[in-house]
Design a protein around this motif. Structure first.
Motif, PDB file in Angstrom:
ATOM      1  N   UNK A 252       0.845  -1.192   0.000  1.00 23.49           N
ATOM      2  CA  UNK A 252       0.000   0.000   0.000  1.00 23.49           C
ATOM      3  C   UNK A 252       0.883   1.247   0.000  1.00 23.49           C
ATOM      4  N   UNK A 253       0.368   2.362  -0.445  1.00 27.17           N
ATOM      5  CA  UNK A 253       1.160   3.596  -0.403  1.00 27.17           C
ATOM      6  C   UNK A 253       1.695   3.900   0.992  1.00 27.17           C
ATOM      7  N   UNK A 254       0.951   3.550   2.020  1.00 27.54           N
ATOM      8  CA  UNK A 254       1.410   3.818   3.389  1.00 27.54           C
ATOM      9  C   UNK A 254       2.552   2.913   3.831  1.00 27.54           C
ATOM     10  N   UNK A 255       2.921   1.933   3.015  1.00 25.48           N
ATOM     11  CA  UNK A 255       4.109   1.128   3.305  1.00 25.48           C
ATOM     12  C   UNK A 255       5.391   1.820   2.838  1.00 25.48           C
ATOM     13  N   UNK A 256       5.248   2.928   2.151  1.00 22.23           N
ATOM     14  CA  UNK A 256       6.410   3.675   1.677  1.00 22.23           C
ATOM     15  C   UNK A 256       7.251   4.147   2.854  1.00 22.23           C
ATOM     16  N   UNK A 257       8.521   3.772   2.845  1.00 19.32           N
ATOM     17  CA  UNK A 257       9.423   4.095   3.955  1.00 19.32           C
ATOM     18  C   UNK A 257      10.820   3.572   3.619  1.00 19.32           C
ATOM     19  N   UNK A 258      11.764   3.967   4.446  1.00 22.56           N
ATOM     20  CA  UNK A 258      13.071   3.308   4.425  1.00 22.56           C
ATOM     21  C   UNK A 258      12.997   2.144   5.406  1.00 22.56           C
ATOM     22  N   UNK A 259      13.393   0.980   4.946  1.00 23.39           N
ATOM     23  CA  UNK A 259      13.323  -0.226   5.762  1.00 23.39           C
ATOM     24  C   UNK A 259      14.719  -0.598   6.252  1.00 23.39           C
ATOM     25  N   UNK A 260      14.790  -0.905   7.541  1.00 21.13           N
ATOM     26  CA  UNK A 260      16.047  -1.248   8.193  1.00 21.13           C
ATOM     27  C   UNK A 260      15.938  -2.606   8.881  1.00 21.13           C
ATOM     28  N   UNK A 261      17.028  -3.329   8.931  1.00 22.29           N
ATOM     29  CA  UNK A 261      17.099  -4.500   9.788  1.00 22.29           C
ATOM     30  C   UNK A 261      18.014  -4.181  10.961  1.00 22.29           C
ATOM     31  N   UNK A 262      17.758  -4.833  12.071  1.00 26.43           N
ATOM     32  CA  UNK A 262      18.490  -4.514  13.288  1.00 26.43           C
ATOM     33  C   UNK A 262      18.547  -5.724  14.208  1.00 26.43           C
ATOM     34  N   UNK A 263      19.544  -5.716  15.082  1.00 23.42           N
ATOM     35  CA  UNK A 263      19.639  -6.720  16.124  1.00 23.42           C
ATOM     36  C   UNK A 263      20.331  -6.105  17.332  1.00 23.42           C
ATOM     37  N   UNK A 264      20.091  -6.649  18.521  1.00 27.63           N
ATOM     38  CA  UNK A 264      20.809  -6.202  19.710  1.00 27.63           C
ATOM     39  C   UNK A 264      21.705  -7.291  20.266  1.00 27.63           C
ATOM     40  N   UNK A 265      21.726  -8.447  19.597  1.00 29.21           N
ATOM     41  CA  UNK A 265      22.576  -9.558  20.007  1.00 29.21           C
ATOM     42  C   UNK A 265      22.399  -9.873  21.488  1.00 29.21           C
ATOM     43  N   UNK A 266      21.151  -9.788  21.955  1.00 22.59           N
ATOM     44  CA  UNK A 266      20.894 -10.011  23.370  1.00 22.59           C
ATOM     45  C   UNK A 266      20.180 -11.322  23.635  1.00 22.59           C
TER      46      UNK A 266
END
Length: 127
Positions: A86-100
């Motif tokens: 959808x248009x509202x999915x427009x964004x910059x997408x990031x992956x992340x982890x905290x290794x916790x």
């Protein structure tokens, strides 16, 4: 630790994209990994979390039923399959982890929890 997100692009509403998050520098097979997104002028939003084994996944209400997260530890990669965009999915997408830990914490969508971030990939949904 390095995370690199890729796979973004321009897609029409109703279309699909698959994002990839490749990780290196440390074995992240033991840790949960999360996808976030940030649209212009908005806070970073947790989209999905996957446990180390891939056996447990979580989604935000805004993407539940449309997105699917998966991982291939042999390839050191986490995927985000995005359907019915959808248009509202427009964004910059990031992956992340905290290794916790290998599990998605109850506050998995809280961005300040994470130390290691990929550089982001732009997703634009527009006709």
């Amino acid at each position: 630790v390095q995370l690199q997100a890729s796979g973004g692009g321009l897609v029409q509403p109703g279309g699909s994209l698959r994002l990839s998050c490749a990780y290196s520098g440390f074995t992240l097979d033991y840790y949960a990994i999360v996808w976030f997104r940030q649209a212009p002028g908005k806070e970073r939003e947790g989209v999905s979390c996957i446990s180390s084994s891939g056996g447990t996944t979580y989604y935000s209400d805004s993407v539940k039923g449309r997105f699917a997260i998966s991982r291939d530890n042999a390839k050191n990669t986490v995927y985000l399959q995005m359907n019915s965009l959808k248009p509202e999915d427009t964004a910059v997408y990031y992956c992340a982890t905290n290794m916790a830990g290998g599990y998605c914490h109850s506050t998995w969508s809280d961005a300040p929890r994470y130390t290691y971030w990929g550089q982001g990939t732009q997703v634009t949904v527009s006709s």
